[in-house]
Design a protein around this motif. Sequence first.
Motif, PDB file in Angstrom:
ATOM      1  N   ASP A   1      10.763  -3.007  -0.894  1.00  0.00           N
ATOM      2  CA  ASP A   1       9.399  -3.511  -0.879  1.00  0.00           C
ATOM      3  C   ASP A   1       9.331  -4.983  -1.230  1.00  0.00           C
ATOM      4  O   ASP A   1      10.285  -5.561  -1.747  1.00  0.00           O
ATOM      5  CB  ASP A   1       8.533  -2.717  -1.872  1.00  0.00           C
TER       6      ASP A   1
ATOM      7  N   SER B   1       0.861  -1.180   0.000  1.00  0.00           N
ATOM      8  CA  SER B   1       0.000   0.000   0.000  1.00  0.00           C
ATOM      9  C   SER B   1       0.898   1.231   0.000  1.00  0.00           C
ATOM     10  O   SER B   1       2.026   1.192   0.472  1.00  0.00           O
ATOM     11  CB  SER B   1      -0.937   0.001   1.214  1.00  0.00           C
ATOM     12  N   GLY B   2       0.413   2.290  -0.582  1.00  0.00           N
ATOM     13  CA  GLY B   2       1.208   3.504  -0.704  1.00  0.00           C
ATOM     14  C   GLY B   2       2.052   3.533  -1.964  1.00  0.00           C
ATOM     15  O   GLY B   2       2.790   4.483  -2.187  1.00  0.00           O
ATOM     16  N   THR B   3       1.932   2.488  -2.784  1.00  0.00           N
ATOM     17  CA  THR B   3       2.658   2.463  -4.054  1.00  0.00           C
ATOM     18  C   THR B   3       1.665   2.392  -5.201  1.00  0.00           C
ATOM     19  O   THR B   3       0.516   1.984  -5.026  1.00  0.00           O
ATOM     20  CB  THR B   3       3.607   1.254  -4.169  1.00  0.00           C
TER      21      THR B   3
ATOM     22  N   TYR C   1      13.326   2.952   0.128  1.00  0.00           N
ATOM     23  CA  TYR C   1      12.333   1.887   0.076  1.00  0.00           C
ATOM     24  C   TYR C   1      12.967   0.535  -0.234  1.00  0.00           C
ATOM     25  O   TYR C   1      13.902   0.445  -1.030  1.00  0.00           O
ATOM     26  CB  TYR C   1      11.275   2.194  -0.984  1.00  0.00           C
TER      27      TYR C   1
ATOM     28  N   THR D   1       7.358  10.604  -4.049  1.00  0.00           N
ATOM     29  CA  THR D   1       7.754  10.752  -2.654  1.00  0.00           C
ATOM     30  C   THR D   1       9.086  10.041  -2.469  1.00  0.00           C
ATOM     31  O   THR D   1       9.145   8.811  -2.446  1.00  0.00           O
ATOM     32  CB  THR D   1       6.688  10.121  -1.718  1.00  0.00           C
TER      33      THR D   1
ATOM     34  N   HIS E   1       6.488   5.258  -5.671  1.00  0.00           N
ATOM     35  CA  HIS E   1       5.976   5.848  -4.434  1.00  0.00           C
ATOM     36  C   HIS E   1       5.631   7.300  -4.724  1.00  0.00           C
ATOM     37  O   HIS E   1       6.494   8.075  -5.153  1.00  0.00           O
ATOM     38  CB  HIS E   1       7.038   5.797  -3.325  1.00  0.00           C
TER      39      HIS E   1
ATOM     40  N   GLN F   1       2.048  10.438  -4.710  1.00  0.00           N
ATOM     41  CA  GLN F   1       0.659  10.796  -4.428  1.00  0.00           C
ATOM     42  C   GLN F   1       0.049  11.498  -5.636  1.00  0.00           C
ATOM     43  O   GLN F   1       0.731  12.268  -6.319  1.00  0.00           O
ATOM     44  CB  GLN F   1       0.580  11.742  -3.232  1.00  0.00           C
TER      45      GLN F   1
END
Length: 126
Positions: free
Chosen positions: A70, A32-34, A68, A64, A52, A54
């Motif tokens: 992941d 989540s957030g990707t 990272y 962002t 990453h 928004q």
Amino acid sequence: TGIVPQKKVLRDFLTSFDFVRMSRLTDFSAPSGTVASAMAENGKQYALYIFHGQLKNGCFWVGTSGNYEDQITLNTIPAGTYRLEWIDPATGVVKHTENRKHAGAKLVLKTPAYSMDLALRMRRTL
């Protein structure tokens, strides 16, 4: 002028595949957030992009930066040996390469460290 080198990196990445045989791949999970997108010729070749950032004002993405690492799960990968190349999309430089023997079904991948986005080129080897 900054967009021209990016277009070359994207072109080189795409033309490294027989992409006319590929279609959108949706049977995978990313953190989540990707934002992640993939295409594949199942059992042969895979391309994946993870980012990453928004969505701003409902119309454009802002990255962002961070540090990272992941985990991505590809859910239905046929058995075989695959060569994975993790690529920095900004430069086209391969950050990490590995060969992975896979028994079939879910393939869990851990990305190398990256700062905003990362691409994966994965091919079945003979």
